[in-house]
Design a protein around this motif. Structure first.
Motif, PDB file in Angstrom:
ATOM      1  N   ASP A  13       0.816  -1.218   0.000  1.00 39.01           N
ATOM      2  CA  ASP A  13       0.000   0.000   0.000  1.00 39.01           C
ATOM      3  C   ASP A  13       0.851   1.270   0.000  1.00 39.01           C
ATOM      4  OD1 ASP A  13       0.934  -0.438   2.512  1.00 39.01           O
ATOM      5  OD2 ASP A  13      -0.910   0.134   3.537  1.00 39.01           O
ATOM      6  N   THR A  14       2.187   1.143   0.001  1.00 42.19           N
ATOM      7  CA  THR A  14       3.009   2.353  -0.024  1.00 42.19           C
ATOM      8  C   THR A  14       3.402   2.674  -1.469  1.00 42.19           C
ATOM      9  OG1 THR A  14       3.859   1.657   2.102  1.00 42.19           O
ATOM     10  CG2 THR A  14       4.973   3.519   1.077  1.00 42.19           C
ATOM     11  N   SER A  16       5.432   4.804  -2.839  1.00 41.74           N
ATOM     12  CA  SER A  16       6.841   4.976  -3.214  1.00 41.74           C
ATOM     13  C   SER A  16       7.536   3.624  -3.347  1.00 41.74           C
ATOM     14  CB  SER A  16       7.547   5.845  -2.181  1.00 41.74           C
ATOM     15  OG  SER A  16       7.551   5.198  -0.935  1.00 41.74           O
ATOM     16  N   ILE A  17       7.113   2.644  -2.577  1.00 46.13           N
ATOM     17  CA  ILE A  17       7.749   1.322  -2.659  1.00 46.13           C
ATOM     18  C   ILE A  17       7.376   0.630  -3.981  1.00 46.13           C
ATOM     19  CG2 ILE A  17       7.756  -1.006  -1.624  1.00 46.13           C
ATOM     20  CD1 ILE A  17       7.794   0.429   1.122  1.00 46.13           C
ATOM     21  N   ASN A  19       6.648   2.100  -6.576  1.00 47.77           N
ATOM     22  CA  ASN A  19       7.306   2.885  -7.623  1.00 47.77           C
ATOM     23  C   ASN A  19       8.733   2.401  -7.877  1.00 47.77           C
ATOM     24  OD1 ASN A  19       7.449   5.033  -9.469  1.00 47.77           O
ATOM     25  ND2 ASN A  19       8.558   6.295  -7.952  1.00 47.77           N
ATOM     26  N   PHE A  20       9.505   2.258  -6.777  1.00 46.46           N
ATOM     27  CA  PHE A  20      10.896   1.847  -7.051  1.00 46.46           C
ATOM     28  C   PHE A  20      10.987   0.364  -7.399  1.00 46.46           C
ATOM     29  CE2 PHE A  20      11.361   1.244  -2.325  1.00 46.46           C
ATOM     30  CZ  PHE A  20      11.889  -0.037  -2.326  1.00 46.46           C
ATOM     31  N   ILE A  23      10.345   0.361 -11.157  1.00 44.40           N
ATOM     32  CA  ILE A  23      11.486   0.872 -11.927  1.00 44.40           C
ATOM     33  C   ILE A  23      12.602  -0.172 -11.974  1.00 44.40           C
ATOM     34  CG2 ILE A  23      13.329   2.623 -11.921  1.00 44.40           C
ATOM     35  CD1 ILE A  23      11.225   4.615 -10.824  1.00 44.40           C
ATOM     36  N   LYS A 108      11.352  -4.419   6.178  1.00 45.27           N
ATOM     37  CA  LYS A 108      11.611  -3.061   5.684  1.00 45.27           C
ATOM     38  C   LYS A 108      12.298  -2.277   6.777  1.00 45.27           C
ATOM     39  CE  LYS A 108       7.298  -2.783   3.005  1.00 45.27           C
ATOM     40  NZ  LYS A 108       5.985  -2.119   2.975  1.00 45.27           N
ATOM     41  N   PRO A 109      13.144  -1.314   6.518  1.00 43.00           N
ATOM     42  CA  PRO A 109      13.642  -0.968   5.177  1.00 43.00           C
ATOM     43  C   PRO A 109      14.703  -1.973   4.685  1.00 43.00           C
ATOM     44  CG  PRO A 109      14.501   0.541   6.857  1.00 43.00           C
ATOM     45  CD  PRO A 109      13.627  -0.418   7.550  1.00 43.00           C
ATOM     46  N   MET A 112      17.674  -2.772  -2.395  1.00 46.66           N
ATOM     47  CA  MET A 112      17.063  -3.499  -3.513  1.00 46.66           C
ATOM     48  C   MET A 112      17.813  -4.804  -3.816  1.00 46.66           C
ATOM     49  SD  MET A 112      14.437  -3.304  -5.233  1.00 46.66           S
ATOM     50  CE  MET A 112      13.850  -4.476  -6.428  1.00 46.66           C
TER      51      MET A 112
ATOM     52  N   ALA B 451      11.726   2.992   4.418  1.00 45.03           N
ATOM     53  CA  ALA B 451      11.826   1.895   3.453  1.00 45.03           C
ATOM     54  C   ALA B 451      11.759   2.454   2.033  1.00 45.03           C
ATOM     55  CB  ALA B 451      10.703   0.897   3.684  1.00 45.03           C
ATOM     56  N   SER B 458      18.691   2.814  -3.090  1.00 50.40           N
ATOM     57  CA  SER B 458      19.497   1.621  -3.403  1.00 50.40           C
ATOM     58  C   SER B 458      19.310   1.219  -4.866  1.00 50.40           C
ATOM     59  CB  SER B 458      19.153   0.479  -2.461  1.00 50.40           C
ATOM     60  OG  SER B 458      17.859  -0.006  -2.742  1.00 50.40           O
ATOM     61  N   LEU B 475      12.982   8.394  -9.018  1.00 56.51           N
ATOM     62  CA  LEU B 475      13.440   7.759  -7.774  1.00 56.51           C
ATOM     63  C   LEU B 475      13.841   8.810  -6.738  1.00 56.51           C
ATOM     64  CD1 LEU B 475      15.624   4.798  -9.115  1.00 56.51           C
ATOM     65  CD2 LEU B 475      13.501   4.618  -7.824  1.00 56.51           C
ATOM     66  N   SER B 478      10.804  10.638  -5.340  1.00 51.50           N
ATOM     67  CA  SER B 478      10.049   9.832  -4.392  1.00 51.50           C
ATOM     68  C   SER B 478      10.800   9.734  -3.061  1.00 51.50           C
ATOM     69  CB  SER B 478       9.737   8.485  -5.037  1.00 51.50           C
ATOM     70  OG  SER B 478      10.081   7.436  -4.234  1.00 51.50           O
ATOM     71  N   GLU B 482       9.388  11.058   0.556  1.00 50.12           N
ATOM     72  CA  GLU B 482       9.336  10.208   1.740  1.00 50.12           C
ATOM     73  C   GLU B 482      10.161  10.821   2.876  1.00 50.12           C
ATOM     74  OE1 GLU B 482       7.371   8.040   2.333  1.00 50.12           O
ATOM     75  OE2 GLU B 482       6.808   6.923   0.558  1.00 50.12           O
ATOM     76  N   GLN B 616      -2.053   3.614   4.410  1.00 52.40           N
ATOM     77  CA  GLN B 616      -1.847   3.960   3.005  1.00 52.40           C
ATOM     78  C   GLN B 616      -0.756   5.008   2.924  1.00 52.40           C
ATOM     79  OE1 GLN B 616      -5.939   4.504   2.981  1.00 52.40           O
ATOM     80  NE2 GLN B 616      -6.154   3.840   0.865  1.00 52.40           N
TER      81      GLN B 616
END
Lengths: 140, 673
Positions: A13-14, A16-17, A19-20, A23, A108-109, A112, B451, B458, B475, B478, B482, B616
């Motif tokens: 549900d995050t 930004s997570i 998203n990366f 990518i 988390k965190p 990658m 995270a 990373s 990246l 974002s 955050e 969320q």
């Protein structure tokens, strides 16, 4: 391109997570789809049949662990690799996830590379030989 | 009459059953000697039976208690055993102590009453039965039983010497009244006759019997008759009964007055007993009501002290060591309480030896207080002290009631303590649960943006070369977003800590409302990109009196909240309107689902989450709580509600505002930038 032709779905549900993950996994050759809710993710997995699922535990509509058994049963052998990705790190959560069939548990965190290595490991192991054997035995 | 049985080493107790006799000490001495010969312990036992309660007066009871004290002073043990009868008590004792009983000593008093020879002594049979298993020694107690003086006899019948004087005075008053009436009613028709005068004496008898009891009543009836006969019947000034009619009159008068005395004194006794019973019930009720309404032992004993003083008409004091610190004594006592050395001695003995001491007890010490130990199932918990005031009689009933009060108080206090410790445990557990819940919630909320940052960076580091310029920027954006969110969480947590500890100081100054909103928009720019924002400030040049940084934080928290709970591309309206009555009113309206009805009243609670699985866009659950604290610290107000057409509306107000001329406002703006 280690993940070429591999289909990965992430349920988290995050924003930004997701998203990366998109990518990076797309850059590594995978086909990536993301969902922000448990029900949305399950529907996506059931229609698109991914090779691997990345699953968060605290989702807005229900617990990630609630849908884990159904995700596992997405293929015939019932052994779709599901990598749990969560901020929870209590031994109880880990044990529960493992007992419900989680293939790996990453807190988390994370960086990658950690996840990429785990995905590689999981995709190579598939299908698990012992499970396959049991299934064949039953079939025969 | 002795019966010898072999004494085994386990038989190591000599029991002596004491009775009220002037030579009862002989029993104790015998017991001591026999115990000495055998090299074992001895114990004096007083068997208290219901029959004794009826027959025996209080003095006898006190004498028995004193005898038991003497036994202890002589090195023996003492025991007061309640039994249905002497035989039952003996049987009970023998069966209870069978395995260690070496010798039983009983006294055989010579009763020189008229019928004593013919009276059966049923307990002798029991002694015979016992003697088949245990050695029994019967000690003859010669001489008359304890003889009472006239005064003691009176006291034993609850008559005080002055009551008799009152009886005589009352008769004298009746006589005086009769002679006055006789002299002041001259006409023959209205003349008072003998019957009227006799009635006057009867009234006086009834009064005395009702007020002071049977004996004074009887005294009044006899003296009344004599006075009547001597002064008011022919021949005057002589005690003479001539005719049968005279004798009949006398008999009727005496029987009437005696009957009246009997009945009224009986009624008085019943009334007295009923009053005592009611007092007992009332005391019990009071005790339990105090137990139910008291939060702590101290509170309970304070209340009890006051109530008991009022109900019993005595001075009351409680001495209790607190549970956790037995060296310090908790006291509930009259303000002018001063204990003499003798009082302290009695108190110490009461506490250390768990014995009733002080006035009307075997351990008198010459103190004016009575000390009762308060013993519950868990052990001794304190001492209740009572000092009778003038009218209180320290009789056996009062003593028994005090013991009952002490026992009940001990139970009640123990109950309160138990309840409190259970409550404390429950609160501690709840607090611990909440603390661990908050810790896990806060750590979840801080780790989620982290995270996002670590993950995105990373990816940028390991795959950056393979990525397009646009994705690399994505990246970084974002991560930045955050990081800002993380900053906002940490600021909120720190602000809340400061607000709660009172370490925050508000620097209020006049500041443009428009520039406040602009500042927040700039800070939230990235997040507000996906929302349609409309802003209106009326009048545009308005300034409000505020702490700029903290008020910006409030607006930011509310907008954050709006972004969190509304879909992308939905609208958010910010309206700032100056009103003469309320001040500067800021309204933020979103077009999301609104606040769930059951949570609307708790929107500003600390750690409140407005939606289930509120992650969320995670928050610490502190933003709105901080906003409320900040606005209220600036004497404003803040509310949360749902718009009738959907979406949440947050409204807050700053009470002081003014409008500055446009030109001045422009100048200020330039001066700032």
């Amino acid at each position: 391109m280690p993940f070429i032709n591999k289909h990965i779905i992430a349920i988290d549900d995050t924003h930004s997570i997701l998203n990366f993950l998109r990518i990076s996994l797309e850059a590594l050759g995978a086909r990536f789809q993301g969902a922000a809710t448990a029900s949305g993710g399950l529907a996506l997995c059931e229609s698109d049949r991914p090779d691997l699922v990345v699953l968060d535990l605290g989702l807005p509509d229900k617990e990630g662990l609630d849908i884990l058994p159904r995700l596992k049963r997405l293929d015939k052998e019932g052994n779709v690799p599901v990598i749990v990705l969560t901020v929870r790190n209590s031994p109880e959560d880990r044990e529960l996830a493992a007992s419900l069939g989680a293939s790996a548990y990453i807190t988390k965190p994370f960086v990658m590379n950690e996840l990429v290595e785990e995905i590689q490991r999981q995709l190579k192991l598939k299908p698990a030989p012992h499970l396959h054997l049991i299934e064949t035995d039953i079939a025969s | 009459m002795t019966n010898t049985t072999p004494i085994t080493p386990s038989h190591n107790l000599v029991l002596v059953v004491v009775e009220d006799h002037p030579k009862a000490v002989l029993l104790l001495r015998t017991a001591k000697n026999r115990a000495h010969e055998r090299g074992c312990k001895w114990r004096a036992v007083f068997l208290e039976t219901p029959l004794q309660h009826k027959q025996v007066d209080d003095d006898s009871h006190e004498r028995m208690l004193r005898l038991l004290t003497t036994a202890e002073q002589m090195g023996g043990e003492s025991e007061l055993l309640e039994a249905a009868s002497v035989e039952d008590g003996l049987k009970l004792l023998c069966s209870r102590e069978a395995y260690r009983l070496s010798l039983v000593i009983v006294g055989n008093a010579e009763r020189n009453e008229l019928f004593s020879r013919f009276r059966m002594k049923p307990w002798l049979n029991t002694v015979r039965t016992i003697s088949q298993h245990t050695q029994v020694e019967i000690v003859p107690l010669s001489g008359p039983l304890y003889s009472q003086s006239f005064m003691e006899w009176l006291r034993s019948h609850s008559v005080r010497p002055r009551y008799l004087a009152y009886a005589l005075t009352s008769v004298a008053a009746a006589a005086l009244c009769a002679s006055i009436l006789e002299r002041t009613l001259p006409p023959a028709l209205f003349r008072i006759n003998d019957y009227n005068i006799a009635s006057l004496f009867m009234i006086s008898c009834a009064f005395v019997a009702g007020r002071y009891g049977l004996l004074p009543g009887l005294l009044a009836s006899v003296t009344g008759f004599l006075t009547l006969n001597y002064y008011f019947t022919l021949p005057y000034h002589a005690l003479k009964i001539f005719t049968v009619t005279d004798m009949l009159n006398m008999a009727i008068f005496l029987s009437a007055t005696i009957l009246i005395s009997l009945f009224t004194s009986q009624t008085r006794d019943y009334a007295e007993k009923a009053t005592k019973r009611e007092l007992g019930t009332q005391l019990l009720f009071t005790l339990y009501r105090i137990a139910a309404t008291s939060q702590s032992r101290k509170q309970a004993i304070d209340k009890l002290q006051r109530r008991l003083e009022r109900m019993l008409d005595v001075d009351v004091a409680f001495f209790m060591p607190p549970v956790l610190n037995p060296d310090r004594i908790e006291i509930a006592a009259p303000q002018d309480l001063k204990l003499q050395e003798t009082d302290l001695k009695a108190l110490n003995m009461c506490w250390h030896e768990t014995k009733t001491t002080g006035i009307a007890s075997p351990y008198d010490f010459g103190t004016s207080w009575r000390f009762e130990p308060m013993v519950s199932a868990g052990g001794e918990i304190g001492v209740i002290a009572v000092r009778p005031r003038k009218k209180t009689r320290m009789d056996a009933w009062f003593g028994r009631m005090l013991t009952a009060i002490a026992d009940q108080t001990a139970n009640v206090l123990e109950h309160i303590e138990l309840e409190r410790s259970m409550e404390n445990t429950r609160v501690r557990e709840e607090r611990e649960k909440l603390r661990s819940m908050l810790l896990s919630s806060v750590s979840h909320d801080l780790k989620t943006p982290l995270a996002g940052i670590i993950g995105a960076l990373s990816v940028h580091q390991s795959l950056g070369k393979r990525l397009s310029e646009e994705k690399r920027n994505d990246l970084l954006d974002s991560s930045l977003e955050e990081a800002q969110r993380l900053d906002s969480f940490i600021t909120n947590i720190l602000d809340m800590t400061k607000l709660e500890s009172g370490n925050i100081k508000f620097k209020q100054e006049w500041h443009s409302v428009q520039s406040l909103v602009d500042g927040v928009r700039k800070r939230l720019g990235h997040r507000l990109k996906q929302r349609k924002l409309t802003v209106s400030v009326l009048p545009p040049e308005a300034e409000a009196f505020m702490d700029v940084a903290m008020t910006e934080q409030v607006l930011q928290n509310i907008l954050d909240n709006a972004c969190k709970y509304t879909p992308e591309n939905s609208s958010i309206d910010i309206t700032c309107m100056a009103t003469p009555e309320s001040g500067m009113v800021f309204t933020v309206r979103d077009y999301g689902k609104g606040i769930p009805a059951e949570k609307i009243n708790h929107a500003f609670d600390k750690y409140a989450r407005l939606h289930k699985q509120d992650s969320q866009i995670a928050g610490t659950g502190l933003g709105l709580a901080i906003s409320k604290a900040v606005i209220e610290a600036q004497k404003g107000w803040i509310i949360a509600e749902n718009h009738p057409e959907g979406g949440a509306v947050f409204t807050f107000c700053l009470p002081e505002w003014h409008s500055v001329p446009m030109q001045l406002a422009e100048e200020k703006k330039h001066a700032i930038y």
